[in-house]
Design an enzyme around this catalytic site. Structure first.
Site, short mmCIF file in Angstrom:
data_model
loop_
_atom_site.label_atom_id
_atom_site.label_comp_id
_atom_site.label_asym_id
_atom_site.label_seq_id
_atom_site.Cartn_x
_atom_site.Cartn_y
_atom_site.Cartn_z
N ILE A 311 -11.23 -32.96 0.64
CA ILE A 311 -12.44 -32.68 1.41
C ILE A 311 -12.91 -33.97 2.07
O ILE A 311 -12.56 -35.07 1.65
CB ILE A 311 -13.56 -32.06 0.55
CG1 ILE A 311 -13.86 -32.91 -0.68
CG2 ILE A 311 -13.23 -30.64 0.17
CD1 ILE A 311 -15.01 -32.37 -1.52
N GLU A 312 -13.72 -33.81 3.12
CA GLU A 312 -14.03 -34.93 4.00
C GLU A 312 -14.88 -36.01 3.37
O GLU A 312 -14.93 -37.14 3.88
CB GLU A 312 -14.70 -34.43 5.29
CG GLU A 312 -15.90 -33.55 5.08
CD GLU A 312 -15.57 -32.06 5.09
OE1 GLU A 312 -16.37 -31.29 5.63
OE2 GLU A 312 -14.52 -31.67 4.55
N GLN A 313 -15.54 -35.73 2.26
CA GLN A 313 -16.34 -36.77 1.60
C GLN A 313 -15.49 -37.85 0.96
O GLN A 313 -16.01 -38.84 0.47
CB GLN A 313 -17.25 -36.13 0.54
CG GLN A 313 -18.47 -35.42 1.10
CD GLN A 313 -18.19 -34.00 1.57
OE1 GLN A 313 -17.03 -33.57 1.60
NE2 GLN A 313 -19.23 -33.26 1.90
N GLY A 314 -14.16 -37.67 0.98
CA GLY A 314 -13.26 -38.70 0.47
C GLY A 314 -12.52 -38.32 -0.80
O GLY A 314 -11.89 -39.16 -1.43
#
Length: 495
Positions: A311-314
């Site tokens: 996911i884009e939060q890392g």
């Protein structure tokens, strides 16, 4: 710490929805100062992700007329109060892609002029459409369309940051900040560097204070020279749902079978059909909303070892958390800076993504950013959908009271939704079907009763659920007539 913010400052805040990395004690102090002294005023607020819990936390602490003049955000859904200010023309309001804003933070930190990228072309962020502006009061262009090496590009100018507010777990006496109990790192380092590049101020909220030199060097995310003020908040929660879940921060692993299975219903039906598109040895992104159930279905079917979810939060690996705390992951294999995650996404590193959809039209355009009085914003949707070769959109066929059940003969529409999602024209183009065709992307639209593919002529209906009537349950509620595949089939009854 709140007194360090002056009238007219540009304030960069970090965090993510559901209270993740949310420096809410500092936000609360700023709100209290404004309400008691009328200072500071006219702030420009920048946030890459949505921040808050839909209650009066996070971004909503700033949602006072006069406190903020302009908001530039990647995701707005976590603050209904700030959305109201934007829709009521009380503030200047912009929605730019989350990844663009994250990477732009790094550009600002390095003193570079801005970010040149294809991300956002042919969407509402493109100046040929809206330029990311959300209301009539918002007039200044923050995005420029240009041509480089005979290719269209968008140029996003770097902001000058006066104050950055971030969060970690531990600060030592020198001001080094670690994030060992946080569920993500986000872009805290770049955010701190961006403020210091312009001679600005960095305020860090942490849970605890340590002796100078006590932090292992590799645990430090923000070095002491970047930090100006520390606020210690002992009651700081990891997320709105958890005081401290060590499986989110990688401190231990929770057995996969200990996680609650996804309840059977519409979400699980959609997740099961979408999950049939998973292939071994692929790197997969999951979006916020109904699509996050794909990971739960994969876990129930013992398929987690076959794919890597991200996911884009890392977060890389593990099972992305669903619902309000989307942004954390159970048992992640790696936690990297969000800026580096978006480098990977923009560079085409993903094989497949599962994303939500609020509106779809005959061109295959998708809207998730603004519809009716709803203003969730695009988040990382544009960054991901434009750079991934295979995109699976997931959602209910209609909204507004849809109720279903399952019988021996298949799916039963007990009560259809009153709000159509397959519309004549989407209100916002968050995903451009025409552009996707030119990029040779494979695009699928999965609902509980029908599956569509993006073809040369637009949407083509390829599957319908057992028990569903083609004319009454699928074609009649749509505001356009899709092409129908000559090999139209029934969805797998096993789902």
């Amino acid at each position: 710490a709140a007194a360090l913010v002056d009238t007219g400052d540009t304030v960069l805040i970090t965090g993510s929805g559901g209270g993740l990395m949310d420096a809410d004690r500092v936000f609360e102090a700023l709100e209290d100062r404004f309400l008691s002294t009328d200072r500071p005023r006219d702030l420009t607020l920048i946030h890459a992700t949505g921040i808050g819990t839909r209650g009066h936390t996070g971004l909503s602490r700033f949602a006072h007329e006069g406190l903020v003049r302009r908001v530039v955000g990647g995701h707005w859904a976590w603050s209904p109060e700030m959305i109201d200010l934007a829709l009521d023309e009380k503030i200047e309001a912009y929605n730019l892609p989350q990844g663009v804003l994250s990477l732009l933070t790094r550009e600002a930190a390095a003193g570079r002029a801005g970010l040149l990228t294809s991300v956002g072309l042919h969407t509402f962020v493109d100046p040929d459409r809206r330029g990311g502006k959300l209301n009539a009061r918002t007039t200044e262009a923050l995005v420029e369309r240009t041509t480089v090496a005979d290719r269209d590009r968008l140029f996003y100018e770097s902001p000058t940051v006066d104050v950055t507010i971030l969060r970690g777990t531990t600060a030592d006496e020198r001001g080094n900040i670690s994030t060992e109990q946080e569920a993500a790192d986000l872009d805290v380092l770049s955010a701190a560097q961006a403020a210091k590049r312009g001679g600005g101020t960095v305020i860090a909220q942490v849970k605890r204070l340590a002796e100078a030199g006590a932090l292992p060097p590799r645990s430090v995310q923000v070095p002491a020279p970047l930090t100006d003020a520390i606020v210690v908040h002992p009651d700081q929660r990891q997320t709105v749902e958890t005081a401290h879940n060590p499986s989110f921060s990688g401190e231990l692993r929770t057995p996969d079978d200990a996680l609650a299975p996804l309840d059977f219903g519409l979400r699980k039906i959609v997740a099961r059909r979408a999950g049939q598109e998973l292939r071994p040895n692929t790197v997969v992104n999951l979006g916020f909303g109904i699509s996050d159930g794909v990971a739960n279905v994969a876990a129930e079917q013992d398929a987690l070892d076959d794919v890597t979810f991200s996911i884009e939060q890392g977060l890389v690996g593990g099972i992305p958390a669903k619902g309000d705390i989307f942004g954390a992951s159970h048992n992640p294999e790696a936690i990297v800076d969000a800026t580096h995650q978006f480098d990977f996404y923009h560079g085409g590193g993903l094989d497949l993504t599962f994303l939500g959809m609020a509106q779809v039209d005959a061109h295959g355009h998708v809207n998730v950013s603004k519809f009716g009085d709803q203003l969730p914003g695009c988040g990382g949707f544009i960054d991901i959908s434009q750079n991934t070769p295979e995109v699976v959109f997931c959602g209910s066929f209609a909204a507004g009271g849809l109720e279903i059940s399952v019988s021996d003969r298949g799916l039963v529409i007990e009560q259809d939704g009153t709000i159509p999602k397959f519309v004549a024209d989407v209100e916002h183009v968050t995903f451009n079907g025409d552009y996707a065709r030119r990029q040779d992307q494979r695009v699928l639209y999965v609902t509980e009763r029908a599956v569509f593919r993006l073809r040369a002529g637009g949407l083509e209906l390829t599957e319908i659920a057992p028990g569903v009537d083609l004319e009454a349950d699928v074609l009649a509620p749509m505001q356009f007539t899709p092409d129908i595949s000559p090999s139209l089939s029934r969805m797998d009854a096993q789902i």
